[in-house]
Write a protein that holds these residues in place. Sequence first.
Motif, PDB file in Angstrom:
ATOM      1  N   VAL A   4       0.858  -1.190   0.000  1.00 16.30           N
ATOM      2  CA  VAL A   4       0.000   0.000   0.000  1.00 16.30           C
ATOM      3  C   VAL A   4       0.896   1.243   0.000  1.00 16.30           C
ATOM      4  O   VAL A   4       1.769   1.383   0.847  1.00 16.30           O
ATOM      5  CB  VAL A   4      -0.910  -0.001   1.245  1.00 16.30           C
ATOM      6  CG1 VAL A   4      -1.672   1.313   1.358  1.00 16.30           C
ATOM      7  CG2 VAL A   4      -1.861  -1.172   1.192  1.00 16.30           C
ATOM      8  N   GLY A   5       0.685   2.096  -0.961  1.00 19.03           N
ATOM      9  CA  GLY A   5       1.475   3.324  -1.034  1.00 19.03           C
ATOM     10  C   GLY A   5       2.707   3.217  -1.897  1.00 19.03           C
ATOM     11  O   GLY A   5       3.346   4.224  -2.183  1.00 19.03           O
ATOM     12  N   LEU A   6       3.059   1.997  -2.319  1.00 16.81           N
ATOM     13  CA  LEU A   6       4.226   1.839  -3.190  1.00 16.81           C
ATOM     14  C   LEU A   6       3.770   1.486  -4.605  1.00 16.81           C
ATOM     15  O   LEU A   6       2.578   1.324  -4.872  1.00 16.81           O
ATOM     16  CB  LEU A   6       5.163   0.758  -2.658  1.00 16.81           C
ATOM     17  CG  LEU A   6       5.864   1.068  -1.335  1.00 16.81           C
ATOM     18  CD1 LEU A   6       6.834  -0.047  -0.982  1.00 16.81           C
ATOM     19  CD2 LEU A   6       6.610   2.403  -1.404  1.00 16.81           C
ATOM     20  N   ASP A   7       4.738   1.330  -5.489  1.00 19.31           N
ATOM     21  CA  ASP A   7       4.420   1.034  -6.881  1.00 19.31           C
ATOM     22  C   ASP A   7       3.647  -0.269  -7.016  1.00 19.31           C
ATOM     23  O   ASP A   7       3.748  -1.164  -6.176  1.00 19.31           O
ATOM     24  CB  ASP A   7       5.714   0.907  -7.698  1.00 19.31           C
ATOM     25  CG  ASP A   7       6.376   2.254  -7.892  1.00 19.31           C
ATOM     26  OD1 ASP A   7       5.814   3.262  -7.408  1.00 19.31           O
ATOM     27  OD2 ASP A   7       7.444   2.294  -8.512  1.00 19.31           O
ATOM     28  N   ASP A  19       6.023   7.976   2.452  1.00 22.55           N
ATOM     29  CA  ASP A  19       4.574   7.855   2.588  1.00 22.55           C
ATOM     30  C   ASP A  19       4.299   6.927   3.769  1.00 22.55           C
ATOM     31  O   ASP A  19       5.210   6.280   4.307  1.00 22.55           O
ATOM     32  CB  ASP A  19       3.966   7.295   1.294  1.00 22.55           C
ATOM     33  CG  ASP A  19       2.476   7.624   1.163  1.00 22.55           C
ATOM     34  OD1 ASP A  19       1.891   8.178   2.111  1.00 22.55           O
ATOM     35  OD2 ASP A  19       1.903   7.315   0.103  1.00 22.55           O
ATOM     36  N   ALA A  35       1.575   3.842   5.019  1.00 26.82           N
ATOM     37  CA  ALA A  35       0.429   2.950   4.786  1.00 26.82           C
ATOM     38  C   ALA A  35      -0.259   2.730   6.129  1.00 26.82           C
ATOM     39  O   ALA A  35       0.400   2.469   7.138  1.00 26.82           O
ATOM     40  CB  ALA A  35       0.897   1.624   4.215  1.00 26.82           C
ATOM     41  N   PRO A  42      -3.139   4.329   1.636  1.00 28.89           N
ATOM     42  CA  PRO A  42      -1.942   5.159   1.741  1.00 28.89           C
ATOM     43  C   PRO A  42      -2.313   6.560   2.197  1.00 28.89           C
ATOM     44  O   PRO A  42      -3.323   7.112   1.750  1.00 28.89           O
ATOM     45  CB  PRO A  42      -1.390   5.156   0.310  1.00 28.89           C
ATOM     46  CG  PRO A  42      -2.585   4.931  -0.548  1.00 28.89           C
ATOM     47  CD  PRO A  42      -3.576   4.145   0.256  1.00 28.89           C
ATOM     48  N   SER A  78      -1.039   9.251   1.407  1.00 33.73           N
ATOM     49  CA  SER A  78      -0.951  10.215   0.310  1.00 33.73           C
ATOM     50  C   SER A  78      -2.210  10.251  -0.540  1.00 33.73           C
ATOM     51  O   SER A  78      -2.519  11.271  -1.143  1.00 33.73           O
ATOM     52  CB  SER A  78       0.241   9.880  -0.583  1.00 33.73           C
ATOM     53  OG  SER A  78       0.092   8.575  -1.101  1.00 33.73           O
ATOM     54  N   GLU A  82       6.975   4.245   5.000  1.00 34.09           N
ATOM     55  CA  GLU A  82       7.670   3.736   3.817  1.00 34.09           C
ATOM     56  C   GLU A  82       8.540   4.823   3.193  1.00 34.09           C
ATOM     57  O   GLU A  82       8.167   5.997   3.182  1.00 34.09           O
ATOM     58  CB  GLU A  82       6.643   3.260   2.776  1.00 34.09           C
ATOM     59  CG  GLU A  82       5.755   2.136   3.285  1.00 34.09           C
ATOM     60  CD  GLU A  82       4.559   1.852   2.391  1.00 34.09           C
ATOM     61  OE1 GLU A  82       4.038   0.738   2.446  1.00 34.09           O
ATOM     62  OE2 GLU A  82       4.138   2.778   1.643  1.00 34.09           O
ATOM     63  N   TYR A 100      10.632   5.090  -0.458  1.00 34.89           N
ATOM     64  CA  TYR A 100      11.052   4.474  -1.713  1.00 34.89           C
ATOM     65  C   TYR A 100      11.545   5.556  -2.649  1.00 34.89           C
ATOM     66  O   TYR A 100      10.828   6.497  -2.977  1.00 34.89           O
ATOM     67  CB  TYR A 100       9.885   3.721  -2.359  1.00 34.89           C
ATOM     68  CG  TYR A 100      10.210   3.167  -3.726  1.00 34.89           C
ATOM     69  CD1 TYR A 100      11.370   2.408  -3.934  1.00 34.89           C
ATOM     70  CD2 TYR A 100       9.367   3.397  -4.811  1.00 34.89           C
ATOM     71  CE1 TYR A 100      11.667   1.906  -5.187  1.00 34.89           C
ATOM     72  CE2 TYR A 100       9.660   2.880  -6.062  1.00 34.89           C
ATOM     73  CZ  TYR A 100      10.811   2.139  -6.240  1.00 34.89           C
ATOM     74  OH  TYR A 100      11.121   1.640  -7.486  1.00 34.89           O
TER      75      TYR A 100
END
Lengths: 340, 541
Positions: free
Chosen positions: A216-219, B51, B53, B121, B123, B174, B176
């Motif tokens: 969740v929230g990543l690619d 971000d 989650a 998320p 965001s 997170e 990335y």
Amino acid sequence: MIVAAGVAGLLGTARAQVGSEQPASIVVFPKIVVDGTRDTIVQLSNTANATTYAHCWYRNGALANPALPPGPANPPLWTSADFTVVLTKQQPTTWVVSRGRMADVPVERCTRDPSNYDCYGAGFDPGRVPVMAEGFTGELRCIETDAIGAPLSGNHLTGEATLEDRVTGDVAKYSAIGFAGLEGNDGDDVLRLGEEYAGCPQSLVFDHAAEGAAAVGLDADSSVATELTIIPCSVDYTVQVPETVIVQFLASNEFEQVFSASVVVTCWRSASLHELDTVFGLDALGTPTAQTLLRASAASSSGILAVAEEQQRIGDLAARAAINVHSLGVRDAGDLITVP
Amino acid sequence: MRQLTRFAWMLTVLGMVVAGGRNAPAAITSDRPAAIVIFPYLTRHLSQGFDTAIRLSNTDRTAAADVTCFLEDTTPGCLLDPAQPCLDDADCASGDTCKAPRLEVAQFTLHLSPHQPISWPLSAGLATLPVPGGGGPIPPAPVDPFRGVLRCIVVDANGAPTDRNVLQGEAVLEHYDAAAAILDAAAYNAIGVAARPGAGVDDGRLVLGGPDAEYEACPAQLTLNHFLDLGIDPVTQASASRTQLAIVTCGADLSSQTPISTGNVVQYFVFNEFEQRFSTSRSFEDQFVSVLSDIDVPIPDRSIFSAGIAGTLGGRTVITTPGGGGIMAVAVEGHVDLSDSARVSTAAFNVHTEGEQAEPDVMTLPTQSVPFGCSARPLDGCKTAGANRLMISERRSRPGKRLVWEWRKGEATTMTDLGDPRRDTDYALCIYAGAGAAVQLSIPASNAWAAVRRGFKYADPASTADGVFRIALQASTRATAHALLRARGDGIPSMGLDAPLATPVVVQLVNSTGSCSEGVFDSQHVLRNKQGVFEARASTP
């Protein structure tokens, strides 16, 4: 009136639950890893304004043949190493499991000189902490005692474990699970959970990503896997006979659908949810997030404890995050920790 | 795959969970489900790849949980340009600094079905909940960069807080950055504040601890076991420690969006492995986020939280509020790569707690914490009537769409129950078919209402309020209260009468004073139930 007092006492006992945040008399680190790629840092603290003693046991849950799946023909090693820790008032102590901690070896303290920020082992000597050799994957329990080694309901111990990748430096951390000591602890070598100490949870519950779901929230090309480490509450350090528990799972997806699974845990088991059962996969669950309830089967003689570690991946990159699972209810008395 | 319909040990588990529910936790903790869950630290900074989650779930395996959440935006602003959110000076224009305090609160509601988890998320929020009728939408973080707090409270169908300890949550922080080949994750459990069973928590003033406690008390002190900042990582020897602490006040005024002060200062006692103690203090409001070695001095290697000053790798910090006011916290332990300070591996964890605050902490909710309207499921405890009639026609042919609901021989109803719809009492007719979501006809307070003897009448020939053109409300001290509602035209919300309605059909007339009148139509009450028409009558002797 006596009856009322007795009932009140029983209720008081029944309410005591394990937790990871309040000081306790038994602290359990379910996942300690020293393998080819990862190591573990243990932190143990005394919250009292007086010296606190603890006796600790490592137990190796690595399989006799790590290349084969667990089973009756491939049991865990279940070897143990024990040691005593003495912490002065409010003292924290730290050790790396693969390095241990030497006794009576003075270590220069850190100073403001940046070249002297490495002061591993500095501090009052808590006692000798043994080195765990490569290949150790198991648990650590520390039990508060008096000066002569009798278990004690002092509730002065807290702890954390940091699992660290030796190559990438990636870290994941969880708090030790604490069993508060209760009144009426007779200090003998059989520690009765639910009577002398807080009871083992009736069930555990945690939220997690479906195996293989994007984080969740990543690619969208990311993926998540969750590794669950389960140990029985009961342990007998006087014999090398591991406790076996059948663990039942109820996984709920975001649509209120429920899936089930069960696995056998002999002394220590750490596996990805997907390895435990395919019901935890995204294809089966159908939603990216799930809530899983787990508990020892009624036929099992022990309750269980667990920690979870989530691994996110994107391409060659990976990151882990550990988390304590939630507990629900208290088992009836019957879980025992037996010490020599 | 073995999807369950009637799993054998489900009943055992249900019994166990119920039993577990009686074993109420005695302290604020992240270890068990609770009636309030608090995420003390959420962050996003999209340009830098940060971000959060968020996961939230209902642990009740038999009943749904309504939840009201408050997303507090505590992102600082730039000193010269307070509208510009920032997390550090680099987010502000050259020469400006990141300092100005802000606090804004966004509220949203959720309806979690039994044992339902959801995630989103920070965001992006969540525009659509997985299950229809699940509430929402969940708003995204309103600014970028963002820092804030999320508090979620279990409420009843009316939006009033309840004592059900069924909520749990987790946050995954997170990072990335594809270009820099960085992926990092750190997770912590939301802190749960358990309601004391049976405590009257149905108002907007939630009392944590103290003599009139509705919820468990905040801890008297927090203790943090940590690596002292700048100390060399004993495993890799290639990184240095840097722990960030996020503290929030237990109390919160979510009605006025006024930051809560701890009343005094937060005091830190740092113990090293030599039994030596160092101390410092600092005040804050609402939320405080800082790297430990920035708390006391601007130069980290002079901090009492640094390995160079404390002298050991391990430390233990006791955090108290000597002036009162409870606090809670999470920590994010960073391992900063010595060769590239942009690379930080982090692990989040919940801090330890000891004791209880002697004085209560209070969370104040907005007066109208949930927008008035139909609840996701029928309310309990509504007034009933000796006779009910419902007719819905969705036929397009003349005379067109129509709806009539009549409630006769109703339970005693006072003028206070009716409120004053001419001035400030809103009404809604809520129709539930089977387990479906409510269809709502809203009739806000307006001058279309007029007072009559022992009641009110509503007349709107234009049928502007969801097709409603006539209402008659009659109070009575005996079981002769009466209500009649008529609607017509295309303004009536669709009941979905393309097919027969599922039964039971429950009709509730609710108003913003909390009054509710109900009619229930089971299958035996149905006169017509086919495409385009539903008609039913129910009466009791």
